[in-house]
Write a protein that holds these residues in place. Sequence first.
Motif, PDB file in Angstrom:
ATOM      1  N   ALA A 170       0.836  -1.205   0.000  1.00 38.43           N
ATOM      2  CA  ALA A 170       0.000   0.000   0.000  1.00 38.43           C
ATOM      3  C   ALA A 170       0.868   1.252   0.000  1.00 38.43           C
ATOM      4  O   ALA A 170       0.554   2.242  -0.671  1.00 38.43           O
ATOM      5  N   PHE A 171       1.988   1.200   0.737  1.00 40.96           N
ATOM      6  CA  PHE A 171       2.901   2.348   0.778  1.00 40.96           C
ATOM      7  C   PHE A 171       3.568   2.546  -0.581  1.00 40.96           C
ATOM      8  O   PHE A 171       3.715   3.668  -1.050  1.00 40.96           O
ATOM      9  N   LEU A 172       3.949   1.449  -1.244  1.00 44.54           N
ATOM     10  CA  LEU A 172       4.568   1.541  -2.570  1.00 44.54           C
ATOM     11  C   LEU A 172       3.590   2.095  -3.591  1.00 44.54           C
ATOM     12  O   LEU A 172       3.951   2.941  -4.419  1.00 44.54           O
ATOM     13  N   TRP A 173       2.331   1.651  -3.549  1.00 51.26           N
ATOM     14  CA  TRP A 173       1.309   2.162  -4.475  1.00 51.26           C
ATOM     15  C   TRP A 173       1.106   3.659  -4.265  1.00 51.26           C
ATOM     16  O   TRP A 173       0.929   4.410  -5.220  1.00 51.26           O
ATOM     17  N   ARG A 174       1.112   4.071  -3.005  1.00 52.60           N
ATOM     18  CA  ARG A 174       0.940   5.495  -2.706  1.00 52.60           C
ATOM     19  C   ARG A 174       2.079   6.309  -3.303  1.00 52.60           C
ATOM     20  O   ARG A 174       1.851   7.357  -3.913  1.00 52.60           O
ATOM     21  N   LYS A 175       3.316   5.834  -3.156  1.00 52.02           N
ATOM     22  CA  LYS A 175       4.467   6.559  -3.699  1.00 52.02           C
ATOM     23  C   LYS A 175       4.415   6.602  -5.230  1.00 52.02           C
ATOM     24  O   LYS A 175       4.822   7.585  -5.845  1.00 52.02           O
ATOM     25  N   LYS A 176       3.923   5.529  -5.856  1.00 54.83           N
ATOM     26  CA  LYS A 176       3.790   5.498  -7.314  1.00 54.83           C
ATOM     27  C   LYS A 176       2.830   6.591  -7.794  1.00 54.83           C
ATOM     28  O   LYS A 176       3.111   7.319  -8.757  1.00 54.83           O
TER      29      LYS A 176
ATOM     30  N   PHE B  59      -4.906  10.367 -15.320  1.00 50.36           N
ATOM     31  CA  PHE B  59      -3.958  11.457 -15.165  1.00 50.36           C
ATOM     32  C   PHE B  59      -2.564  10.940 -14.837  1.00 50.36           C
ATOM     33  O   PHE B  59      -1.572  11.352 -15.447  1.00 50.36           O
ATOM     34  N   CYS B  60      -2.461  10.034 -13.879  1.00 52.09           N
ATOM     35  CA  CYS B  60      -1.157   9.517 -13.467  1.00 52.09           C
ATOM     36  C   CYS B  60      -0.486   8.736 -14.597  1.00 52.09           C
ATOM     37  O   CYS B  60       0.731   8.810 -14.779  1.00 52.09           O
ATOM     38  N   ALA B  61      -1.270   7.992 -15.381  1.00 47.90           N
ATOM     39  CA  ALA B  61      -0.694   7.244 -16.500  1.00 47.90           C
ATOM     40  C   ALA B  61      -0.218   8.186 -17.601  1.00 47.90           C
ATOM     41  O   ALA B  61       0.782   7.915 -18.277  1.00 47.90           O
ATOM     42  N   SER B  62      -0.909   9.320 -17.789  1.00 49.55           N
ATOM     43  CA  SER B  62      -0.540  10.261 -18.853  1.00 49.55           C
ATOM     44  C   SER B  62       0.794  10.951 -18.587  1.00 49.55           C
ATOM     45  O   SER B  62       1.441  11.446 -19.516  1.00 49.55           O
ATOM     46  N   THR B  63       1.240  10.992 -17.320  1.00 47.73           N
ATOM     47  CA  THR B  63       2.520  11.625 -17.001  1.00 47.73           C
ATOM     48  C   THR B  63       3.704  10.753 -17.398  1.00 47.73           C
ATOM     49  O   THR B  63       4.841  11.232 -17.433  1.00 47.73           O
TER      50      THR B  63
ATOM     51  N   LYS C 298      10.191   3.812  -8.573  1.00 45.15           N
ATOM     52  CA  LYS C 298      10.798   2.522  -8.277  1.00 45.15           C
ATOM     53  C   LYS C 298      11.482   2.588  -6.925  1.00 45.15           C
ATOM     54  O   LYS C 298      12.250   3.516  -6.654  1.00 45.15           O
ATOM     55  N   ARG C 299      11.157   1.627  -6.109  1.00 39.66           N
ATOM     56  CA  ARG C 299      11.715   1.600  -4.767  1.00 39.66           C
ATOM     57  C   ARG C 299      13.237   1.456  -4.844  1.00 39.66           C
ATOM     58  O   ARG C 299      13.758   0.562  -5.516  1.00 39.66           O
ATOM     59  N   PRO C 300      13.979   2.355  -4.171  1.00 37.20           N
ATOM     60  CA  PRO C 300      15.446   2.265  -4.220  1.00 37.20           C
ATOM     61  C   PRO C 300      15.942   0.989  -3.552  1.00 37.20           C
ATOM     62  O   PRO C 300      15.461   0.596  -2.490  1.00 37.20           O
ATOM     63  N   ARG C 301      16.876   0.360  -4.207  1.00 32.16           N
ATOM     64  CA  ARG C 301      17.432  -0.880  -3.667  1.00 32.16           C
ATOM     65  C   ARG C 301      18.534  -0.581  -2.664  1.00 32.16           C
ATOM     66  O   ARG C 301      19.357   0.311  -2.874  1.00 32.16           O
TER      67      ARG C 301
END
Length: 300
Positions: A91-97, A273-277, A282-285
């Motif tokens: 959920a946190f990763l989706w939010r950052k995306k 909107f988000c897809a159009s950008t 990507k989560r930093p490794r």
Amino acid sequence: MGRKKILRFDDLEVVCCPYCGSADFKKDGIRCKKQRYRCKGCGKTFTATTGTFLANTKKSEAAWKKYVLSLTNDLTLKAGAEIGGMSKNSAFLWRKKLYSCLTVYEKSLVLAGTVWFDEIYFPVSEKDEIKSEKGGKLTGISRNKIAVEAAVDSSDRCLAIVMDKGKPTEDQIYDALYSHIQKGSLLVHDQFRGHEKLVKTIGGGEIAVNSKNPMAFSILQPIDSFCSLLRRVVSLHMGESKENLQYYLDWACLRRFANTMKPRERKKLMLRFCASTRTDYKRPRKEKKKSIKRKEKKRP
């Protein structure tokens, strides 16, 4: 019962080829229940999600729309994870995306007409706090406060930009807002001296109000209302670092418009909107520490 749609994302608008930018493409069949396209210029195939934050998702369109709805209703990470049927980390990763896509919108935004602007401050996380010589907390607008420049115009467009810790300088305020305000706009602000350089450069006139004046409340109401919204949104994410703070401020700006729509329209708007950008987070490794083996000394 009918079949469930998996990964469809048919509502996303395809404008050009994500590889070469050509607008000359055609449909190329359906694979894995997703419409594919073929570019007539470079010959490569792609889908509506190629090159977006949804490119490698394994979740369905329904799952993403459900999560977007929970996000726009300001649910916590735990609540959003439970509704979406995922882990808290996912959920946190989706939010950052989603938030990383909003940053693109804020960078290109230009306010015009009558523009209200002011500074707002947020506390740093506990681990970044600076103590006084006696070990106590610093008071006032100190290095334990993160300065943010907030602005809103007569068309209800708004933006908020993180500057630095402590009270901002004249140059910091100028750098934050100059490229986001159309020249000739009327600027409304309090009588902070740090605003002078920006006001002179925009050159459209100003209304400088003393905050102690009884009329200040009604004159500065648009920016005060926007700052209150920023505080409410950020209060849901207490303890975030300076880097993440900009994400939440960008979300607060778009949230004003998204929450006036019906849930069905809101879900489509956010994904489109988000897809159009064409932006993805990507989560930093984390770099793996190489284990150093000590060589045993040979005995004579």
